[in-house]
Design an enzyme around this catalytic site. Structure first.
Site, PDB file in Angstrom:
ATOM      1  N   ASP A  36       0.885  -1.206   0.041  1.00 24.16           N
ATOM      2  CA  ASP A  36      -0.092   0.169   0.056  1.00 24.16           C
ATOM      3  C   ASP A  36       0.956   1.151   0.073  1.00 24.16           C
ATOM      4  O   ASP A  36       2.176   1.035   0.015  1.00 24.16           O
ATOM      5  CB  ASP A  36      -0.834  -0.035   1.345  1.00 24.16           C
ATOM      6  N   LYS A  58      -3.944   2.658  -3.543  1.00 27.70           N
ATOM      7  CA  LYS A  58      -4.953   3.069  -2.848  1.00 27.70           C
ATOM      8  C   LYS A  58      -4.353   3.478  -1.473  1.00 27.70           C
ATOM      9  O   LYS A  58      -3.672   2.847  -0.676  1.00 27.70           O
ATOM     10  CB  LYS A  58      -6.332   2.256  -2.813  1.00 27.70           C
ATOM     11  N   MET A 173      -8.152   6.926  11.901  1.00 25.96           N
ATOM     12  CA  MET A 173      -9.116   7.690  10.789  1.00 25.96           C
ATOM     13  C   MET A 173      -9.883   8.636  11.462  1.00 25.96           C
ATOM     14  O   MET A 173     -11.113   8.659  10.907  1.00 25.96           O
ATOM     15  CB  MET A 173      -9.847   6.197  10.217  1.00 25.96           C
TER      16      MET A 173
HETATM   17  N1  SAH Z   1      -2.864  -0.960  10.206  1.00 25.23           N
HETATM   18  C1  SAH Z   1      -2.588   0.494  10.424  1.00 25.23           C
HETATM   19  C2  SAH Z   1      -3.927   1.339  10.523  1.00 25.23           C
HETATM   20  C3  SAH Z   1      -4.412   1.401   9.157  1.00 25.23           C
HETATM   21  S1  SAH Z   1      -5.954   2.491   9.141  1.00 25.23           S
HETATM   22  C4  SAH Z   1      -1.963   0.432  11.973  1.00 25.23           C
HETATM   23  O1  SAH Z   1      -1.848  -0.446  12.365  1.00 25.23           O
HETATM   24  O2  SAH Z   1      -1.298   1.616  12.114  1.00 25.23           O
HETATM   25  C5  SAH Z   1      -5.293   3.969   8.676  1.00 25.23           C
HETATM   26  C6  SAH Z   1      -5.234   5.077   9.904  1.00 25.23           C
HETATM   27  O3  SAH Z   1      -4.034   4.807  10.644  1.00 25.23           O
HETATM   28  C7  SAH Z   1      -5.100   6.364   9.685  1.00 25.23           C
HETATM   29  O4  SAH Z   1      -6.103   6.846   9.345  1.00 25.23           O
HETATM   30  C8  SAH Z   1      -4.478   7.054  10.748  1.00 25.23           C
HETATM   31  O5  SAH Z   1      -5.335   7.282  11.929  1.00 25.23           O
HETATM   32  C9  SAH Z   1      -3.635   5.823  11.366  1.00 25.23           C
HETATM   33  N2  SAH Z   1      -2.198   5.910  10.947  1.00 25.23           N
HETATM   34  C10 SAH Z   1      -1.595   5.149  10.118  1.00 25.23           C
HETATM   35  N3  SAH Z   1      -0.178   5.469   9.822  1.00 25.23           N
HETATM   36  C11 SAH Z   1       0.056   6.677  10.840  1.00 25.23           C
HETATM   37  C12 SAH Z   1       0.779   7.328  10.828  1.00 25.23           C
HETATM   38  N4  SAH Z   1       2.038   7.175  10.525  1.00 25.23           N
HETATM   39  N5  SAH Z   1       0.668   8.474  11.952  1.00 25.23           N
HETATM   40  C13 SAH Z   1      -0.588   8.714  12.395  1.00 25.23           C
HETATM   41  N6  SAH Z   1      -1.424   7.658  11.990  1.00 25.23           N
HETATM   42  C14 SAH Z   1      -1.424   6.982  11.172  1.00 25.23           C
END
Ligand code: SAH
Length: 505
Positions: A36, A58, A173
């Site tokens: 991704d 995406k 999110m």
């Molecule tokens: N699997 C991922 C989450 C994916 S959902 C995990 O475990 O972190 C996507 C959400 O994750 C984003 O909307 C945000 O809220 C958060 N996110 C992912 N990467 C991030 C980052 N580097 N900093 C802050 N929030 C992050």
């Protein structure tokens, strides 16, 4: 037999060094990588050149249709018998589609393995200095999605529990619905004064942290135009940040620094700057290649026993020299009768890695340092071999000859310059967002001028602090019209890194 397998690997939130060892192992043997949007594409550097790379194109994986396509792709590649890595941000099983992908693989009978990653909340917590739990302050933490509240009446979150318990709540999110979610927590009884932190691009060098309260965080986020991706941490633990933040205290925090070096050498220096908080843009200005002809070096190597001294003034000279020795069928024993002179600690270490202790180490890292050392010895009628770069200065051969030595200085490698700058570097320069550029040899600055054109280089580096490793490099900078702002007292990368820290302190 079909040995296809799919590894779902958590990439971590942004800092590429936060991936697990198991994750790196999987990447190293991948034949296909399906990934991704990654904050930092450096992780793909672990993947073999020949592997197929497929970008899902995406962000966030919210569209069911795209998800079906990804599931099908993983199944198809697995059926082809490939080792497939499905690289996902954070952890595959925390608000990712890892669960659904595993179901699809299971239904298709494709073996899979799941490698956990540091999830965004955990990364944000560590790098923002906000413990998610604390014995005296919060005994639970809940990860919730901030996105589901499309229909206000039918939220699946238990807002009462989230709001009334005194534990920490982390929204994923949750930027778009920030105001509504904060409102709901207050409506359900959480105090408007409860501290809240938004952590954007957690663990990346450009991480942003915004602190407020349930009552005002939405206004603050709007004021500074904060955009996703971010996690929202709600709870009393946020107040600990004032005492516990450490990243923002790093001397180079928030500084964007261009490192101009030969690509294969930049790693360590860049890592050092990054570990002090800098955002590093690597900009290779040198490519090291073979000499146009090996003839002179080969001749010298075949007659090594006739030399009294071999002078090696850089790590590159050592590497090319020993590589050639090996190619011609010799090893370190061929140097048995020669004494070795090294310049600087890095070169010394490199020579030691071939099992050889240099007899003489020049304390001063410049060519003049070598000359100084030799001036204390009787060099009359000695034979000196000085394998060098094509553009090396001629101080050493000239001075040693004056001392009565016979010096051969065959070219062991050449510096050529790459044709263009990496796009991120060019972009950052055009946006005027660069704080500093480092030059670690005359060729780095001369090559940059050749790559950009002198005039454009001067224009692009307006307002950018110029850091040079030593007086010779500084002179080359000045000759091209650049003003040198930072120069360490000793000519080492460590000293240069320290000088940068002092400059920006
Ligand atoms: N699997 C991922 C989450 C994916 S959902 C995990 O475990 O972190 C996507 C959400 O994750 C984003 O909307 C945000 O809220 C958060 N996110 C992912 N990467 C991030 C980052 N580097 N900093 C802050 N929030 C992050």
């Amino acid at each position: 037999m079909n040995n296809g397998i799919v590894y779902l690997v958590g990439a971590g939130p942004g800092d590429p060094s936060l991936i697990t060892l198991r994750g790196v192992e999987c990447l190293k043997k991948a034949q296909v990588v399906v990934y991704d949007y990654l904050e930092n594409e450096q992780l793909l550097g672990h993947v073999p050149e020949a592997a197929e790379r497929i970008y899902t194109g995406k962000i966030g994986g919210r569209h069911n249709q795209d998800q079906d396509e990804i599931n099908k792709l993983l199944v198809a590649k697995g059926r082809e018998g490939k080792a497939v890595v499905r690289l996902m941000c954070g952890d595959p099983f925390v608000f990712g589609r890892g669960g659904e992908e595993c179901e699809a693989l299971r239904d298709a009978g494709i073996p899979f393995e799941v490698v956990p990653g540091v999830t965004a909340a955990v990364g944000a917590s560590a790098y923002a200095g906000i413990p998610l739990t604390h014995r005296d302050i919060a005994v639970s933490v809940t990860f919730v999605t901030g996105q589901e509240v499309k229909d206000t009446l039918e939220s699946r979150n238990d807002w009462g529990r989230l709001s009334l318990e005194c534990g920490t709540v982390v929204f994923y999110m949750g930027v778009t619905n920030l105001r509504r979610n904060m409102q709901r927590m207050m409506e359900h009884g959480r105090s408007p004064d409860t501290p809240v932190a938004l952590v954007r691009w957690a663990t990346a060098p450009f991480q942003q942290v915004l602190v407020g309260t349930l009552a005002d965080i939405a206004d603050r986020a709007e004021e500074c135009g904060l955009k996703p991706p971010a996690v929202t941490i709600v709870g009393e633990v946020v107040a600990l940040r004032e005492k516990l933040q450490w990243l923002d205290k790093q001397p180079l925090c928030g500084k964007k620094i261009i490192v101009t070096r030969a690509a294969e050498q930049a790693g360590e220096f860049s890592a050092r700057l990054a570990s002090r908080g800098a955002t590093v843009l690597e900009c290779p200005t040198i490519r090291l290649v073979e000499p146009l002809s090996w003839q002179l070096l080969d001749l010298a190597i075949r007659e090594l026993s006739g030399y009294d001294w071999v002078v090696l003034t850089s790590v590159n000279a050592v590497r090319f020299f020993f590589q050639r020795l090996d190619t011609l069928g010799f090893d370190a024993r061929a140097l048995g009768g020669c004494r070795i002179c090294a310049v600087g600690p890095r070169t010394t270490d490199e020579i030691r890695s071939y099992g050889i202790k240099p007899d003489l180490v020049a304390a001063d890292y410049k060519a003049e340092g070598v000359v100084d050392e030799f001036s204390r010895l009787d060099m009359h009628n000695t034979r000196v071999l000085f394998p060098r770069a094509d553009k090396a200065r001629d101080v050493i051969p000239r001075e040693l000859k004056q001392m009565g030595a016979q010096v051969d200085s065959p070219v062991a490698y050449r510096n050529v310059f790459p044709e263009r700058l990496p796009p991120e570097t060019l972009f950052a320069l055009e946006k005027r967002s660069v704080d500093c550029i480092t030059f670690t040899s005359s060729s780095t600055v001369q090559n940059l001028a050749a790559m950009l054109g002198e005039e454009l280089m001067l224009d692009m580096l307006k307002g950018v602090a110029v850091a040079s490793i030593g007086p010779i490099t500084s002179k080359s900078c000045r000759e091209l019209g650049l003003k040198v702002d930072i120069e360490p007292e000793s000519y080492t990368l460590d000293a240069l890194a320290e000088a940068l820290e002092t400059h920006f302190a």
